[in-house]
Scaffold this active site. Structure first.
Site, mmCIF file in Angstrom:
data_model
loop_
_atom_site.group_PDB
_atom_site.id
_atom_site.type_symbol
_atom_site.label_atom_id
_atom_site.label_comp_id
_atom_site.label_asym_id
_atom_site.label_seq_id
_atom_site.Cartn_x
_atom_site.Cartn_y
_atom_site.Cartn_z
ATOM 1 N N GLY A 44 0.896 -1.193 -0.153
ATOM 2 C CA GLY A 44 -0.093 0.058 -0.241
ATOM 3 C C GLY A 44 0.813 1.207 -0.014
ATOM 4 C CG ASP A 103 -0.671 1.754 3.593
ATOM 5 O OD1 ASP A 103 -0.600 1.330 4.627
ATOM 6 O OD2 ASP A 103 -1.392 1.039 2.656
ATOM 7 C CG ASP A 106 -7.562 0.579 11.156
ATOM 8 O OD1 ASP A 106 -8.186 1.229 11.766
ATOM 9 O OD2 ASP A 106 -7.961 -0.200 10.219
ATOM 10 C CG PHE A 155 -11.943 0.368 2.988
ATOM 11 C CD1 PHE A 155 -10.959 -0.314 3.800
ATOM 12 C CD2 PHE A 155 -11.990 0.560 1.629
ATOM 13 C CE1 PHE A 155 -10.182 -1.114 2.934
ATOM 14 C CE2 PHE A 155 -10.844 -0.069 0.831
ATOM 15 C CZ PHE A 155 -10.213 -1.114 1.766
ATOM 16 C CB VAL A 156 -9.243 5.820 2.408
ATOM 17 C CG1 VAL A 156 -10.190 7.104 3.157
ATOM 18 C CG2 VAL A 156 -8.273 5.147 3.250
ATOM 19 C CG ASP A 162 -5.749 -3.002 -2.503
ATOM 20 O OD1 ASP A 162 -5.313 -2.726 -1.168
ATOM 21 O OD2 ASP A 162 -5.990 -3.940 -2.857
ATOM 22 N NE ARG A 168 -1.995 -2.181 -4.771
ATOM 23 C CZ ARG A 168 -2.401 -2.714 -3.409
ATOM 24 N NH1 ARG A 168 -2.319 -1.694 -2.506
ATOM 25 N NH2 ARG A 168 -2.730 -3.723 -2.978
HETATM 26 P P1 5GP Z 1 -3.325 -2.283 10.845
HETATM 27 O O1 5GP Z 1 -2.592 -3.410 10.724
HETATM 28 O O2 5GP Z 1 -2.853 -1.009 11.489
HETATM 29 O O3 5GP Z 1 -4.729 -2.579 11.253
HETATM 30 O O4 5GP Z 1 -3.669 -1.751 9.378
HETATM 31 C C1 5GP Z 1 -2.538 -1.417 8.565
HETATM 32 C C2 5GP Z 1 -3.181 -1.921 7.014
HETATM 33 O O5 5GP Z 1 -4.368 -2.230 6.967
HETATM 34 C C3 5GP Z 1 -2.794 -0.702 6.215
HETATM 35 O O6 5GP Z 1 -1.394 -0.987 5.901
HETATM 36 C C4 5GP Z 1 -3.482 -1.213 5.109
HETATM 37 O O7 5GP Z 1 -2.942 -1.980 4.133
HETATM 38 C C5 5GP Z 1 -4.553 -1.751 5.489
HETATM 39 N N1 5GP Z 1 -5.768 -0.633 5.698
HETATM 40 C C6 5GP Z 1 -6.434 -0.264 6.695
HETATM 41 N N2 5GP Z 1 -7.119 0.795 6.702
HETATM 42 C C7 5GP Z 1 -7.288 0.739 5.136
HETATM 43 C C8 5GP Z 1 -8.236 1.324 4.244
HETATM 44 O O8 5GP Z 1 -9.097 2.233 4.749
HETATM 45 N N3 5GP Z 1 -8.130 1.317 3.193
HETATM 46 C C9 5GP Z 1 -7.083 0.514 2.675
HETATM 47 N N4 5GP Z 1 -7.178 0.265 1.137
HETATM 48 N N5 5GP Z 1 -6.199 -0.294 3.217
HETATM 49 C C10 5GP Z 1 -6.449 -0.260 4.749
HETATM 50 MG MG MG Z 2 -0.264 -1.626 4.083
#
Ligand code: 5GP
Ligand code: MG
Length: 179
Positions: A44, A103, A106, A155-156, A162, A168
């Site tokens: 991402g 990227d 979360d 969700f972006v 993507d 992307r």
């Molecule tokens: P975490 O492990 O902090 O929950 O999530 C991080 C990963 O989840 C990011 O690197 C990304 O790949 C994916 N992710 C989290 N939120 C989004 C979102 O809103 N859109 C997209 N496309 N990917 C997300």
């Molecule tokens: Mg990621």
């Protein structure tokens, strides 16, 4: 400018992203990064990292760069919580100062996984930089040292992000309209 699309609501424009990345590069430079190795967490963050690296060069920071591919299990729009190493980096990180670039922060699972793995390999310092921070989503303790934008729990897509491997290439960050 790319054509406007009825199916996507623009959340952060190209210009806003460019301005903020220039600011991030200044913040990183002010932190005296020294001989830093930038570790880009794929997939991402490839677009963000490409722009951030060039912004860093403009403020006199010339890092080494390597890549790490991580994925959460599953295809859903929310993180599953289990992070998997898909492809490892090639550089040795022992004794190195690292800047992890991702990227979105979360739940925090991805960055915690990467940080802990690189710490275990003997990195001397690990700083983190994310383009987007969804702080409402946090499930484990993790704050990034450098944050581009705080966003809500939506969700972006676009700018490297993507939905099912699409979008992307959009130069802005947006949200898919439901209808
Ligand atoms: P975490 O492990 O902090 O929950 O999530 C991080 C990963 O989840 C990011 O690197 C990304 O790949 C994916 N992710 C989290 N939120 C989004 C979102 O809103 N859109 C997209 N496309 N990917 C997300
Ligand atoms: Mg990621």
């Amino acid at each position: 400018m790319v054509p406007q699309r009825p199916d996507i609501e623009v959340l952060i424009t190209e210009d806003e992203i460019a301005l903020r990345i220039a600011g991030l590069a200044q913040e990183i430079a002010a932190g005296d990064p020294g001989d830093v190795l930038v570790v880009v967490i794929l997939k991402g963050s490839f677009v963000f990292a490409a722009d951030l690296l060039r912004a860093l060069e403009r403020v006199g920071v010339s890092p080494q760069v390597d890549f790490l591919t991580l994925a959460s299990y599953g295809e859903s729009a929310t993180s599953s919580g289990k992070v998997k190493l898909i492809q490892d980096m090639s550089e040795n990180v022992a004794g190195r100062r690292l800047l992890l670039v991702d990227d979105i922060l979360d739940s925090g699972q991805t960055l915690v996984f990467a940080r802990d793995a690189l710490r275990e390999r003997g990195a001397a310092e690990i700083k983190t930089c994310v383009l987007l921070d969804k702080n409402e989503g946090r499930q484990v303790a993790m704050e990034a040292d450098y944050v581009g934008f705080e966003i809500g729990n939506r969700f972006v897509i676009g700018y490297g992000l993507d939905f099912a491997h699409r979008f992307r290439g959009l130069p802005y960050i947006g949200v898919l309209n439901e209808d």
